[in-house]
Design a protein around this motif. Structure first.
Motif, PDB file in Angstrom:
ATOM      1  N   LEU A  82       0.863  -1.177   0.000  1.00 58.00           N
ATOM      2  CA  LEU A  82       0.000   0.000   0.000  1.00 58.00           C
ATOM      3  C   LEU A  82       0.899   1.226   0.000  1.00 58.00           C
ATOM      4  CD1 LEU A  82      -2.754   1.451   0.330  1.00 58.00           C
ATOM      5  CD2 LEU A  82      -2.293   1.459   2.797  1.00 58.00           C
ATOM      6  N   ILE A  83       0.674   2.113  -0.956  1.00 58.12           N
ATOM      7  CA  ILE A  83       1.414   3.366  -0.983  1.00 58.12           C
ATOM      8  C   ILE A  83       0.467   4.482  -0.557  1.00 58.12           C
ATOM      9  CG2 ILE A  83       2.651   4.996  -2.472  1.00 58.12           C
ATOM     10  CD1 ILE A  83       3.584   2.414  -3.977  1.00 58.12           C
ATOM     11  N   VAL A  84       0.896   5.232   0.451  1.00 60.11           N
ATOM     12  CA  VAL A  84       0.061   6.310   0.960  1.00 60.11           C
ATOM     13  C   VAL A  84       0.615   7.622   0.417  1.00 60.11           C
ATOM     14  CG1 VAL A  84      -0.919   7.388   3.018  1.00 60.11           C
ATOM     15  CG2 VAL A  84      -0.301   4.955   3.053  1.00 60.11           C
ATOM     16  N   GLY A  85      -0.175   8.295  -0.417  1.00 59.72           N
ATOM     17  CA  GLY A  85       0.261   9.585  -0.962  1.00 59.72           C
ATOM     18  C   GLY A  85       0.496   9.526  -2.460  1.00 59.72           C
ATOM     19  N   GLY A  86      -0.206  10.389  -3.172  1.00 59.97           N
ATOM     20  CA  GLY A  86      -0.108  10.412  -4.640  1.00 59.97           C
ATOM     21  C   GLY A  86       0.687  11.597  -5.159  1.00 59.97           C
ATOM     22  N   GLY A  87       1.822  11.873  -4.527  1.00 62.86           N
ATOM     23  CA  GLY A  87       2.766  12.854  -5.067  1.00 62.86           C
ATOM     24  C   GLY A  87       3.820  12.124  -5.892  1.00 62.86           C
ATOM     25  N   TYR A  88       4.888  12.829  -6.281  1.00 61.43           N
ATOM     26  CA  TYR A  88       5.884  12.179  -7.139  1.00 61.43           C
ATOM     27  C   TYR A  88       6.584  11.007  -6.468  1.00 61.43           C
ATOM     28  CZ  TYR A  88       5.026  15.596 -10.709  1.00 61.43           C
ATOM     29  OH  TYR A  88       4.401  16.340 -11.670  1.00 61.43           O
ATOM     30  N   ILE A  89       6.905  11.124  -5.187  1.00 61.30           N
ATOM     31  CA  ILE A  89       7.599  10.007  -4.525  1.00 61.30           C
ATOM     32  C   ILE A  89       6.685   8.776  -4.495  1.00 61.30           C
ATOM     33  CG2 ILE A  89       8.596   9.209  -2.334  1.00 61.30           C
ATOM     34  CD1 ILE A  89      10.407  11.262  -3.420  1.00 61.30           C
ATOM     35  N   GLY A  90       5.415   8.985  -4.141  1.00 58.76           N
ATOM     36  CA  GLY A  90       4.471   7.872  -4.101  1.00 58.76           C
ATOM     37  C   GLY A  90       4.308   7.226  -5.468  1.00 58.76           C
ATOM     38  N   LEU A  91       4.204   8.059  -6.502  1.00 61.13           N
ATOM     39  CA  LEU A  91       4.019   7.517  -7.858  1.00 61.13           C
ATOM     40  C   LEU A  91       5.273   6.774  -8.331  1.00 61.13           C
ATOM     41  CD1 LEU A  91       2.024  10.348  -9.679  1.00 61.13           C
ATOM     42  CD2 LEU A  91       1.165   8.174  -8.775  1.00 61.13           C
ATOM     43  N   GLU A  92       6.432   7.304  -8.016  1.00 61.69           N
ATOM     44  CA  GLU A  92       7.661   6.596  -8.409  1.00 61.69           C
ATOM     45  C   GLU A  92       7.751   5.253  -7.693  1.00 61.69           C
ATOM     46  OE1 GLU A  92      11.037   9.188  -7.872  1.00 61.69           O
ATOM     47  OE2 GLU A  92      10.505  10.390  -9.634  1.00 61.69           O
ATOM     48  N   ALA A  93       7.412   5.249  -6.404  1.00 62.30           N
ATOM     49  CA  ALA A  93       7.437   3.985  -5.658  1.00 62.30           C
ATOM     50  C   ALA A  93       6.445   3.003  -6.268  1.00 62.30           C
ATOM     51  CB  ALA A  93       7.111   4.245  -4.188  1.00 62.30           C
TER      52      ALA A  93
END
Ligand SMILES: Cc1cc2nc3c(=O)[nH]c(=O)nc-3n(C[C@H](O)[C@H](O)[C@H](O)COP(=O)(O)OP(=O)(O)OC[C@H]3O[C@@H](n4cnc5c(N)ncnc54)[C@H](O)[C@@H]3O)c2cc1C
Ligand code: FES
Lengths: 410, 107
Positions: free
Chosen positions: A148-159
């Motif tokens: 689960l990735i929490v957060g839809g900024g660039y770091i979250g999207l890259e992960a």
């Protein structure tokens, strides 16, 4: 002579030290960092390095032999506990006091963690800021694992992109109604949503994380704001960073969304400068903080010159990039204050650029697989020129032939 | 170990030992060659690692990909048959003797 001490051995700290030397400074330099690794690049942590395409040594900004050769005394695993501003003394974690001729704070930023009360302290919950973070989560990247990735900024999207590429089952939750809400227009957000959907990432916008549930201290499920419960094997929080200002605050330095510096990187205390993610600095009529490698390097180099009495004021030329799957995103400028976005398809299939305007003035561009649009826009923004929006939207007008007007002083 | 010569914009020559497998940009950075900024750290995103390759070497280097060509087209004073992004060239043993010149400006 007492040494120049640089606190924080990251991107800005290293750039500052190297620039002091290349400008001919002969004072001893101490580069003191809390992390155990020598200065390294963070961007690959959520990109190539996580994909397993890059060795640890290639993350290092300089080979370890560089430091003694350049006369830079690098101390790693050595957090600085306090700064005595008036006396220009650093207090190290072991109580050692170091008298300095000048001090530069390059302490970067730290990731915001999920609250303990919401299960943020469970095993299997990670942030993505340091090499140690990346190494701790590396064993979790096995095909079939549910992340689960929490957060839809660039770091979250890259992960999310790295995890999907490595065969994990990826769910990403974002509290805002769309992705990239703080940093990009709806058009760019939609473009990336579709990209991730094509790669099988389950993106849930307008959905927050209510709490993580664990068994035996290890995360096993997430309760979401829509009432659903999602089984998970591990969690990555990409919910932003805070500038690392604790040292500066305790030392009585002015702090305002980061350590407040002037255009020469001077803090409110004489003899103490600062650079990088930890600072806020004058930009146009206001004050901003940037989180990017090019800014960290350029501001640190300006500050190095200023410390030697040769400074010219720092003018930020913001740009940023992100790699996700086979997509290269390049961003020039800052889009804050835009009132419309012009879309221009690129030459190759799947390439497009979004141009942000405020009235007639070009502010910023998001270029997806479109380096030509990015390079054109970067030049224009840096020289205060703006293309005619109607011509821009017309792909039959080549980028190099766009009619231009001067909208800012060059 | 291949040895590579960097010629700065003002004509100073610096010869560095290169480690095969590292890029030409990383080689320059390790040898503290001035004039290569490499802001993106080799991600083929910035064009600030631009070099002019000696004409006798240009055709012997691995071919360019489209992203590199597009960035170079807009770099500072690109040369049609000499410009490359040094982060996109991985050094190999047979590059011993390679000479590249740095532009007067990056980006
Ligand atoms: C996963 C990830 C991906 C990124 N991708 C991109 C990208 O694609 N493009 C881009 O431009 N930027 C990217 N960034 C942002 C970029 O890495 C940062 O902007 C940059 O590292 C800032 O440099 P800095 O030196 O200011 O801070 P940092 O690199 O964070 O360095 C600060 C250092 O100071 C140390 N420190 C703090 N307090 C103390 C103390 N009291 N004593 C001693 N040491 C201390 C910290 O441990 C740290 O090592 C990314 C960041 C992350 C985390
Ligand atoms: S280092 Fe950025 S393109 Fe080569």
């Amino acid at each position: 002579m007492d040494p120049i001490a640089i606190v924080g051995a990251g991107q800005a700290g290293l750039a500052l030290a190297a620039k002091l030397r290349s400008l001919g400074c002969e004072t001893p330099i101490r580069l003191i960092g809390a992390e155990t690794a020598p200065p390294y690049q963070r961007p690959p942590l959520s990109k190539k390095y996580m994909l397993g395409d890059m060795s640890r040594e290639r993350l290092y900004l300089r080979p370890e032999s560089f430091y003694p050769e350049a006369g830079i005394a690098l101390a790693t695993g050595a957090p600085v506990a306090a700064v005595e501003a008036a006396a220009k003394v650093l207090v190290l974690a072991d109580g050692t006091r170091l008298a300095c001729s000048a001090i530069a704070l390059c302490t970067g930023a730290e990731p915001i963690r999920l609250p303990e009360a919401a299960g943020g302290g469970l095993n299997g919950v990670y942030t993505m800021r340091t090499l140690a973070d990346a190494e701790a989560m590396a064993p979790e990247f096995r095909p079939g694992q549910r992340v689960l990735i929490v957060g839809g900024g660039y770091i979250g999207l890259e992960a999310a992109a790295v995890a999907a590429a490595r065969g994990l089952q990826v769910t990403l939750v974002e509290m805002a109604p769309r992705l990239l809400a703080r940093v990009a227009c709806a058009e760019t957000a939609e473009w990336f949503r579709a990209l991730h959907a094509r790669h099988g990432v389950d993106i849930r916008t307008a959905t927050g994380l209510s709490e993580l549930v664990g068994t035996g201290g290890r995360v096993r499920a997430a309760r979401l704001s829509d009432g659903s419960e999602l089984p998970v094997d591990f969690v990555i929080a990409g919910i932003g960073v805070r500038p690392s200002t604790a040292l500066a605050e305790a030392a009585g330095l002015a702090v305002s969304n980061g350590i407040a510096v002037d255009a020469l990187g001077q803090t409110s205390a004489p003899g103490i400068h600062a650079a990088g993610d930890c600072t806020s600095f004058p930009h146009r009529s206001g004050r901003i903080r940037l989180e990017s490698v090019p800014h960290a390097i350029a501001q640190a180099e300006t500050v190095a010159a200023a410390m030697l009495g040769q400074g010219a004021p720092y003018v930020a030329r913001p740009w940023f990039w992100s790699d996700q799957y086979d997509v290269k995103l390049q961003i020039a400028g800052l889009n804050a204050g835009h009132d419309r976005v012009i879309r221009r398809p690129g030459e190759a299939p799947g390439s497009v650029s979004h141009w942000y305007f405020a009235g007639p003035a070009l502010l910023a561009v998001d270029a997806m697989n479109n380096p030509r649009a990015y390079m054109t826009a970067k030049r224009l923004i840096e020289t205060g020129r703006s293309p005619d929006p109607a011509a821009l939207a017309d792909v039959s007008v080549p980028l190099k032939a766009l009619p231009l007007t001067q909208t800012e002083p060059a | 170990m291949p040895r590579i010569t960097f010629v700065t914009a003002d004509g100073q020559e610096i010869t560095a030992d290169a480690t095969p497998g590292l890029s030409l940009m990383e080689t320059a950075r390790a040898a503290a060659i001035p004039g290569i900024l490499a802001e993106c750290g080799g991600a083929c995103s910035c064009s600030t690692c631009h070099v002019y390759v000696d004409p006798s070497w240009y055709d012997r280097l691995p071919a360019m990909k489209e992203m590199e060509a597009d960035l170079l087209d807009f770099a500072w004073e690109p040369h049609p048959d000499r410009s490359r992004l040094s982060c996109q060239i991985d050094v190999s043993e047979d590059m011993d003797g390679l000479r590249v010149t740095l532009p007067a400006q990056q980006g």
